[in-house]
Motif scaffolding. Structure first.
Motif, mmCIF file in Angstrom:
data_model
loop_
_atom_site.group_PDB
_atom_site.id
_atom_site.type_symbol
_atom_site.label_atom_id
_atom_site.label_comp_id
_atom_site.label_asym_id
_atom_site.label_seq_id
_atom_site.Cartn_x
_atom_site.Cartn_y
_atom_site.Cartn_z
ATOM 1 N N GLY A 131 0.812 -1.209 0.000
ATOM 2 C CA GLY A 131 0.000 0.000 0.000
ATOM 3 C C GLY A 131 0.843 1.255 0.000
ATOM 4 N N ILE A 132 0.242 2.337 0.478
ATOM 5 C CA ILE A 132 0.883 3.649 0.448
ATOM 6 C C ILE A 132 0.807 4.305 1.819
ATOM 7 N N ASN A 133 1.753 5.199 2.074
ATOM 8 C CA ASN A 133 1.719 6.023 3.278
ATOM 9 C C ASN A 133 0.791 7.207 3.043
ATOM 10 N N VAL A 134 -0.156 7.410 3.943
ATOM 11 C CA VAL A 134 -1.129 8.490 3.762
ATOM 12 C C VAL A 134 -0.941 9.627 4.759
ATOM 13 N N LYS A 135 -0.150 9.395 5.807
ATOM 14 C CA LYS A 135 0.001 10.461 6.804
ATOM 15 C C LYS A 135 1.194 10.161 7.696
ATOM 16 N N GLU A 136 1.871 11.215 8.138
ATOM 17 C CA GLU A 136 2.932 11.075 9.134
ATOM 18 C C GLU A 136 2.973 12.358 9.966
ATOM 19 N N LYS A 137 3.109 12.197 11.261
ATOM 20 C CA LYS A 137 3.141 13.360 12.141
ATOM 21 C C LYS A 137 3.832 12.991 13.448
ATOM 22 N N GLN A 138 4.335 14.018 14.119
ATOM 23 C CA GLN A 138 4.953 13.840 15.432
ATOM 24 C C GLN A 138 4.059 14.487 16.485
ATOM 25 N N LYS A 139 3.865 13.779 17.588
ATOM 26 C CA LYS A 139 3.034 14.285 18.674
ATOM 27 C C LYS A 139 3.868 14.380 19.942
ATOM 28 N N LEU A 140 3.834 15.557 20.567
ATOM 29 C CA LEU A 140 4.547 15.794 21.818
ATOM 30 C C LEU A 140 3.551 16.258 22.874
ATOM 31 N N VAL A 141 3.637 15.678 24.067
ATOM 32 C CA VAL A 141 2.791 16.079 25.188
ATOM 33 C C VAL A 141 3.702 16.409 26.367
ATOM 34 N N PHE A 142 3.514 17.605 26.935
ATOM 35 C CA PHE A 142 4.380 18.046 28.036
ATOM 36 C C PHE A 142 3.646 19.106 28.854
ATOM 37 N N ASP A 143 4.193 19.416 30.027
ATOM 38 C CA ASP A 143 3.668 20.488 30.870
ATOM 39 C C ASP A 143 4.490 21.751 30.629
ATOM 40 N N ASN A 144 3.781 22.886 30.425
ATOM 41 C CA ASN A 144 4.515 24.139 30.233
ATOM 42 C C ASN A 144 4.945 24.721 31.582
ATOM 43 N N ASP A 145 5.521 25.915 31.546
ATOM 44 C CA ASP A 145 6.036 26.531 32.769
ATOM 45 C C ASP A 145 4.942 26.811 33.793
ATOM 46 N N ASN A 146 3.698 26.946 33.328
ATOM 47 C CA ASN A 146 2.580 27.209 34.233
ATOM 48 C C ASN A 146 1.943 25.921 34.762
ATOM 49 N N GLY A 147 2.502 24.798 34.369
ATOM 50 C CA GLY A 147 1.965 23.517 34.823
ATOM 51 C C GLY A 147 0.787 23.026 34.029
ATOM 52 N N ASN A 148 0.490 23.688 32.899
ATOM 53 C CA ASN A 148 -0.622 23.275 32.056
ATOM 54 C C ASN A 148 -0.161 22.237 31.030
#
Length: 347
Positions: free
Chosen positions: A271-288
């Protein structure tokens, strides 16, 4: 007073009619068939409404395309499970009805009844045999999930990628019995979406260096709760399936049950590649909590092909797939994706 008497007489008539008018076998079986059809229609209509609602949220930019796909997948799995659970109740009713017919507890109008593809033959000694008319080709919903590993020179790369790297796959398939009078060999083919996730170790991220894709320390010094690269492939899988289910004979007719016994599938996909992405999850300086998604060209190969196999019983099986095409098209070292997990094929 006359009105009250009229209602009393009416209720008595209904009550006595219910006592002395017994439903026939065919009428009760037909009611069960209608229930099954209604269950299927209700769940399909509900799924359609849920998908339309998700599409509306996507059009309004309230959710992302990936979130929309995940919700649709969750809804499809939920509705499929609902159908299976609710239909199982009706199947139990049908089994009990057949037993009642065998025991002579319910009358029948004719010698043969066919409902929803189920043929019921009444013999002279009033015994009943029920056989499902299995088609030579059946359709199935396929769902698989498990762990991903990148292979380098035949070795698993545990140094650069976490053991929690995962995959899931869903799609549709057609299962065709190859020989008319033998149930052993089947050809299974269809269309699937494969979601592959790679999770780097040591708080690193993927980055493009010229034409290569490499792992680097985060330039901003963030600590990630999640760091992963997802690439999605649309593939056409094809397997030669060995189904060891025994045939069933009813009079002069032979039936071949599908997925009622041990199964082994060997084949591949392309088949074929239809999508690629990087996902990052972290807390910012405010703790959000912050979610950062980057779609782009991480030089994942545009085309994919590989081999796959499964072995199991009934609808459940152990599943493995291996990409013969390297994940990244321009890296100096070829790394191929290996997936191990479980698979469900729902008729």
């Amino acid at each position: 007073m006359k009105t009250i008497n009229f209602y009393v007489v009416g209720l008595l008539c209904l009550f006595t009619t219910g006592l002395f008018a017994q439903e026939t076998f065919e009428e009760k079986a037909a009611a069960i068939a209608r229930n099954i059809q209604q269950i299927t229609k209700q769940e399909k209509d509900s799924l359609k409404a849920e998908v339309e609602a998700v599409n509306q949220l996507l059009e309004n930019n309230e959710i992302t395309k990936d979130e929309a796909d995940e919700r649709k997948q969750e809804y499809a799995e939920k509705r499929a499970a609902n159908i299976e659970t609710r239909v199982a109740v009706e199947q139990q009713k049908l089994d009990e009805l057949v037993q009642d017919k065998v025991d002579g507890k319910v009358e029948s109008k004719s010698n043969t009844t066919t409902i929803l593809g189920i043929k019921v033959n009444h013999t002279e000694n009033d015994s009943v045999k029920v056989e499902k008319d299995y088609n030579r080709t059946t359709s199935q919903f396929v769902f698989a999930l498990g762990l991903n590993r990148l292979m380098t020179d035949g070795e698993i790369d545990d140094e650069n990628f976490k053991n929690s790297s995962d995959f899931y796959e869903w799609g549709v398939a057609l299962n065709t019995r190859i020989f008319k009078d033998n149930n052993l060999l089947h050809f299974k083919y269809g269309l699937s979406l494969q979601y592959n996730n790679l999770r780097p170790t040591n708080n690193r991220i993927f980055a493009v260096d010229g034409k290569q894709t490499v792992l680097i320390d985060d330039p901003k010094g963030r600590t990630f709760k999640t760091s992963k690269l997802r690439y999605v492939n649309l593939v056409i899988p094809a397997h030669l399936e060995f189904d060891f289910g025994a045939k069933k004979v009813n009079g002069d007719k032979t039936y071949y049950p599908v997925q009622k016994s041990v199964r082994i599938g060997i084949g591949g996909y392309a088949g074929i590649n239809v999508k690629e992405k990087q996902k990052l999850v972290f807390d910012n300086d405010n703790g959000n909590k912050v979610k950062e998604k980057t779609k782009g060209n991480y030089h994942v190969n545009d085309f994919v092909y590989g081999v796959s196999a499964y072995v199991g019983y009934s609808s459940f099986s152990l599943y493995a797939k291996y990409d013969l095409q390297p994940v990244f098209s321009n890296n100096q070292i070829d790394q191929n994706n290996l997936s191990l997990g479980i698979r469900f094929d729902f008729n």
